[in-house]
Design a protein around this motif. Structure first.
Motif, short mmCIF file in Angstrom:
data_model
loop_
_atom_site.label_atom_id
_atom_site.label_comp_id
_atom_site.label_asym_id
_atom_site.label_seq_id
_atom_site.Cartn_x
_atom_site.Cartn_y
_atom_site.Cartn_z
N PHE A 76 -6.56 9.69 2.32
CA PHE A 76 -5.43 9.24 1.84
C PHE A 76 -5.47 8.04 1.11
CE2 PHE A 76 -2.99 12.38 4.32
CZ PHE A 76 -1.91 12.65 3.52
N PHE A 77 -6.18 7.27 1.45
CA PHE A 77 -6.24 5.76 0.74
C PHE A 77 -7.08 6.07 -0.37
CE2 PHE A 77 -9.17 2.12 0.23
CZ PHE A 77 -8.13 1.23 -0.07
N LEU A 78 -8.14 6.96 -0.49
CA LEU A 78 -8.91 7.04 -1.55
C LEU A 78 -7.98 8.08 -2.59
CD1 LEU A 78 -12.48 8.10 -0.18
CD2 LEU A 78 -11.66 5.83 -0.79
N ASN A 79 -7.20 8.66 -2.24
CA ASN A 79 -6.56 9.72 -3.29
C ASN A 79 -5.46 8.68 -3.92
OD1 ASN A 79 -8.25 11.94 -3.03
ND2 ASN A 79 -6.81 12.69 -1.24
N ALA A 80 -4.85 7.86 -2.95
CA ALA A 80 -3.72 7.03 -3.45
C ALA A 80 -4.40 5.90 -4.65
CB ALA A 80 -3.11 5.94 -2.47
N ASN A 81 -5.58 5.43 -4.58
CA ASN A 81 -6.14 4.55 -5.48
C ASN A 81 -6.29 5.32 -6.78
OD1 ASN A 81 -6.44 1.71 -4.29
ND2 ASN A 81 -7.10 2.89 -2.36
N LYS A 82 -6.47 6.53 -6.68
CA LYS A 82 -6.70 7.38 -8.07
C LYS A 82 -5.44 7.41 -8.70
CE LYS A 82 -10.16 10.22 -5.86
NZ LYS A 82 -10.51 11.70 -5.48
N ASN A 83 -4.21 7.33 -8.01
CA ASN A 83 -3.08 7.21 -8.77
C ASN A 83 -2.24 6.25 -9.32
OD1 ASN A 83 -3.43 10.01 -7.91
ND2 ASN A 83 -1.82 9.71 -6.06
N HIS A 84 -3.09 5.15 -9.77
CA HIS A 84 -2.73 3.96 -9.85
C HIS A 84 -1.95 3.93 -11.36
CE1 HIS A 84 -2.12 -0.29 -9.58
NE2 HIS A 84 -2.50 -0.53 -10.89
N TRP A 85 -0.71 3.18 -11.33
CA TRP A 85 -0.03 3.09 -12.64
C TRP A 85 1.04 1.87 -12.49
CZ3 TRP A 85 5.42 3.24 -11.82
CH2 TRP A 85 5.80 3.68 -10.64
#
Length: 378
Positions: A76-85
């Motif tokens: 979840f942490f790794l995926n959240a960091n792919k979603n930066h905006w």
């Protein structure tokens, strides 16, 4: 923390005058001075075992990330960091024109009050995770994702503020609506009541009654506050977007919605794991009370925000969709559906979460998230 701020303006005590340079020779090298006795080395500790980790009340070292007990939390942490905006990446120019020249009075009422509710809600969500939940987690892989979640709630608050500033709205008036409008205040007050006791640092989760209350509170914030109220709460703005209005604000909310999808999914996973680990069964009476309170608060809010229906959207549609989404969250949590027979009256809502759209690379950033679209909500 408060002690630090209490002492912020306190004058520092007077310094003891420094000894002359010739008097500051280390004692161990001074002639005729015995060296300080050696301190015994601290005893070695047993290595951390993943099996010793727990959602709460774990026995493992809270500072040691691996070995993982919950590798899905790290994902979840790794995926959240792919979603930066950030909100600055989306143009609000057309929204300024739409708000002042295209929206009618009923549409402006809807738009302003949805924004007024959201401005406070994400700060409340940030406090819940940062102050009530995160410090009670006893596995660092859980805390690390929640630290990212705290940041994202702050980012969402920045986004609402950016929309308010861009449109030139009266900030004091908009932000105070959660206090002075009873139908908005009712949702915030309910959330605060669910938060207050479990936020205390001395809330002992070794006590089974406290543990049950914590589980219900976490379920409320993950499954209802973020999973239903937020997921459904953006819909009036999306209804405007579907007619070509307020598209910049709606795109901002799509980014926020994608974050909230992950927050909800993570929270539900934690609640289910917690109930399993602690062999804890939720009281069906208290769970029913939770759903009923949430429905009543949402109905009052929808009746105020949509007191006049707008084209393609009404309070009745809003509440039908709330009940449908609530049933979905209940299935994911492994509990009985609170509103049997509720229908999916807005099938296009899930499309907003998926953000699957073509974008001109030279006009705007790519909005396709790398991971959230793979989430299954059924």
């Amino acid at each position: 923390m408060s002690a630090i701020f209490d002492d912020w303006d306190t004058p520092a005590p007077p310094r003891t005058p420094a000894a002359p340079a010739q008097d500051r020779t280390p004692a161990s090298s001074a002639a005729g001075t015995a060296a300080a006795p050696d301190r015994p080395a601290p005893a070695a500790l047993a290595p951390v075992r993943a099996a010793d980790k727990r959602i709460v009340n774990g026995k493992a070292d809270i500072n040691q990330l691996a070995p993982f007990r919950y590798p899905w939390a790290w994902e979840f942490f790794l995926n959240a960091n792919k979603n930066h905006w950030t909100p600055l990446e989306i143009s609000m120019a057309q929204d300024v024109h739409d708000y002042h020249h295209k929206l009618n009075a009923a549409e402006r009422h809807v738009f302003e009050n949805v924004l007024a509710y959201l401005t406070t809600s994400d700060i409340l969500a940030m406090r819940n995770i940062g102050l009530a939940v995160m410090e009670k987690m006893s596995a660092p892989e859980l805390q690390i994702y929640q630290a990212r979640q705290v940041y994202e709630e702050a980012l969402h608050t920045w986004t609402y503020q950016h929309c308010i500033e861009s449109l030139g709205l009266d900030q004091q008036e908009i932000y105070n609506r959660y206090r002075v409008v009873p139908e908005i205040h009712g949702k915030i007050a309910l959330a605060n009541r669910r938060l207050e006791r479990v936020m205390r640092s001395d809330f002992d989760l070794a006590n089974r009654d406290n543990l049950h209350e914590f589980a219900l509170s976490y379920l409320f914030f993950a499954g209802i506050f973020e999973g239903c109220w937020f997921y459904n709460g953006f819909t009036p703005i999306f209804a405007l977007q579907r007619r070509g209005l307020m598209k910049g604000t709606a795109e901002q909310l799509q980014y926020i919605m994608r974050d909230e999808v992950l927050h909800c999914a993570f929270g539900i996973r934690v609640v289910r794991q917690l109930l399993q680990e602690e062999n804890l069964a939720l009281d069906p009476v208290r769970l029913r009370e939770l759903w009923d309170e949430a429905e009543a608060a949402e109905a009052a809010y929808a009746g105020f925000v949509l007191r006049e229906p707008i084209l393609g959207y009404s309070a009745a549609l809003h509440m039908d969709q709330f009940r449908f989404i609530a049933n979905r969250r209940a299935r994911q949590l492994g509990v009985d559906e609170p509103f049997p027979g509720a229908r999916n009256v807005l099938p296009w809502l899930d499309e907003q979460a998926n953000l699957r759209k073509e974008k001109n690379f030279f006009e705007t950033r790519v909005t396709e998230y790398q991971t959230g679209g793979a989430l299954s909500w059924d």
